[in-house]
Design an enzyme around this catalytic site. Structure first.
Site, short mmCIF file in Angstrom:
data_model
loop_
_atom_site.label_atom_id
_atom_site.label_comp_id
_atom_site.label_asym_id
_atom_site.label_seq_id
_atom_site.Cartn_x
_atom_site.Cartn_y
_atom_site.Cartn_z
N GLY A 1 42.85 137.92 91.32
CA GLY A 1 43.90 136.98 90.95
C GLY A 1 44.11 136.94 89.46
O GLY A 1 43.50 137.71 88.71
N GLU B 1 43.14 134.76 87.46
CA GLU B 1 42.06 134.13 86.71
C GLU B 1 40.67 134.63 87.11
O GLU B 1 39.71 134.37 86.41
CB GLU B 1 42.11 132.61 86.91
CG GLU B 1 41.88 132.21 88.35
CD GLU B 1 42.26 130.77 88.62
OE1 GLU B 1 41.63 130.20 89.52
OE2 GLU B 1 43.17 130.26 87.98
N ALA B 2 40.58 135.34 88.26
CA ALA B 2 39.24 135.72 88.72
C ALA B 2 39.29 136.89 89.70
O ALA B 2 40.35 137.20 90.26
CB ALA B 2 38.56 134.52 89.40
N VAL C 1 37.33 138.09 93.27
CA VAL C 1 36.55 137.49 94.35
C VAL C 1 35.93 138.60 95.19
O VAL C 1 36.61 139.55 95.58
CB VAL C 1 37.43 136.58 95.23
CG1 VAL C 1 36.60 135.96 96.35
CG2 VAL C 1 38.09 135.48 94.39
N LYS D 1 33.16 134.13 93.29
CA LYS D 1 34.34 134.13 92.42
C LYS D 1 33.88 134.37 90.99
O LYS D 1 33.19 133.53 90.39
CB LYS D 1 35.09 132.80 92.53
CG LYS D 1 36.37 132.75 91.72
CD LYS D 1 37.17 131.49 92.03
CE LYS D 1 38.50 131.48 91.30
NZ LYS D 1 39.32 130.30 91.66
N GLU E 1 32.08 129.11 100.17
CA GLU E 1 32.33 129.47 101.57
C GLU E 1 33.36 130.60 101.69
O GLU E 1 34.37 130.61 100.97
CB GLU E 1 32.85 128.23 102.28
CG GLU E 1 33.30 128.41 103.70
CD GLU E 1 33.96 127.16 104.27
OE1 GLU E 1 34.19 127.13 105.49
OE2 GLU E 1 34.23 126.22 103.48
N ASP F 1 48.58 123.97 90.05
CA ASP F 1 49.16 125.31 90.24
C ASP F 1 49.32 125.59 91.74
O ASP F 1 49.09 126.71 92.19
CB ASP F 1 48.26 126.36 89.60
CG ASP F 1 48.92 127.75 89.53
OD1 ASP F 1 50.16 127.81 89.40
OD2 ASP F 1 48.19 128.75 89.61
N ASN G 1 48.16 129.95 96.44
CA ASN G 1 46.88 129.26 96.27
C ASN G 1 46.51 128.44 97.50
O ASN G 1 45.85 127.40 97.39
CB ASN G 1 46.92 128.36 95.02
CG ASN G 1 46.90 129.18 93.75
OD1 ASN G 1 46.34 130.27 93.73
ND2 ASN G 1 47.49 128.66 92.69
N ASP H 1 41.66 127.69 94.42
CA ASP H 1 41.98 127.94 93.00
C ASP H 1 42.29 126.65 92.25
O ASP H 1 43.44 126.27 92.07
CB ASP H 1 43.15 128.92 92.87
CG ASP H 1 42.79 130.31 93.34
OD1 ASP H 1 41.58 130.61 93.42
OD2 ASP H 1 43.70 131.10 93.65
#
Length: 288
Positions: A26, A28-29, A31, A44, A122, A168, A173, A185
């Site tokens: 994504g 920002e991260a 996973v 994440k 999770e 956001d 999301n 997120d």
């Protein structure tokens, strides 16, 4: 797969047994699906600030608490230490929000651990046991769009009752697991009471949902749940089970005719005085 360097500390410390595969990337991260004993979980890994497309705008960070005055001063100055602390605060904001929202009954992934800048949580799955898809990848009928919209509006209400605005929220999301929509997120989550931008951003979140689901159920486009939710919150009448209809009645205010006439008379007097001054100047006289 080869263990990414950012996940090595979790493997070394025994929190993760193996990294199986990358699940998604994504703004920002990254996973990953990881093995933790007998369970599959998500790891994440937050991207470095200069690699993220989502910036830590003041709109989101206003009102966030800091650990101490030294941290606050460093963050304000933008020193190297300050930037590190700002990055740490940005990441831990999601962890804090997840715990608060889970306790409030909001459908979010269960967080398990936050270690070395990695959030272990999770793994959400669909009815077939596969990783849950994002909402924008799910084929919706009109009926299912209405159902999911109603569920998410209820989640937004629960979030606000817990004092949090997502910041956001959109079809990107939200995951859809075997039981329905799950909100994900949250590093940009904000304190509704402490952030002056909370109302505007909450209404934007809700409008994002309206625009998406309105493609399948067009009458949703005329709803105004965002404003209704915030007005009830502001008035102290919002609770997790509030019944909403998506409409905000116009408030009709009876005009005070005496006040209106006073304003008109004052304006007339001012205009007459202005013309008198202009005439005096034209005739060469002096004005007082």
């Amino acid at each position: 797969m080869k263990t990414p360097s950012r996940l090595l500390p979790l493997v070394t410390d025994g929190l993760v047994d193996a990294v199986l595969r990358q699940l998604m990337s994504g703004k920002e991260a990254m996973v990953y699906v990881v093995q933790c004993g007998d369970e599959l979980r998500c790891a994440k890994v937050y991207k470095e600030a200069n690699q993220r497309s989502f910036r830590q705008a003041v709109d989101y960070t206003e009102g966030r608490k800091t650990r101490n005055s030294r941290q606050a001063r460093a963050m304000a100055k933008g020193s190297r230490y300050g930037r590190q602390e700002q990055e740490s605060a940005w990441q831990s904001a999601e962890v804090d929000a997840l715990y608060r929202l889970a306790a409030a009954g909001v459908r979010v992934p269960t967080p398990y651990n936050f270690h070395a800048g990695v959030l272990l949580m999770e793994l959400l799955t669909d009815a077939a046991g596969e990783p849950a898809p994002r909402l924008n990848d799910v084929l919706l009928s009109e009926a299912l769009a209405r159902q999911f919209h109603a569920i998410l509006i209820r989640q937004v209400v629960r979030m606000l009752c817990a004092g949090i605005v997502h910041g956001d929220l959109s079809e990107y999301n939200v995951l859809v697991d075997s039981e329905g929509p799950v909100i994900i997120d949250l590093p940009q989550a904000m304190d509704a009471a402490a952030n002056n931008n909370a109302r505007r951003i909450l209404e934007r979140d809700v409008d994002n949902l309206k625009a998406y689901f309105g493609q399948f159920a067009p009458d949703l486009l005329s709803s105004n749940y965002g404003r209704e939710i915030w007005l009830r919150y502001e008035a102290g009448t919002l609770h997790p089970e509030s019944v909403l209809d998506g409409h905000v009645p116009l408030v009709e205010k009876t005009a005070d005719l005496d006040e209106v006439m006073q304003v008109i008379d004052a304006a007339s007097d001012e205009e007459a005085a202005r013309k008198a001054r202009q005439e005096a100047v034209r005739l060469g006289g002096r004005t007082v």
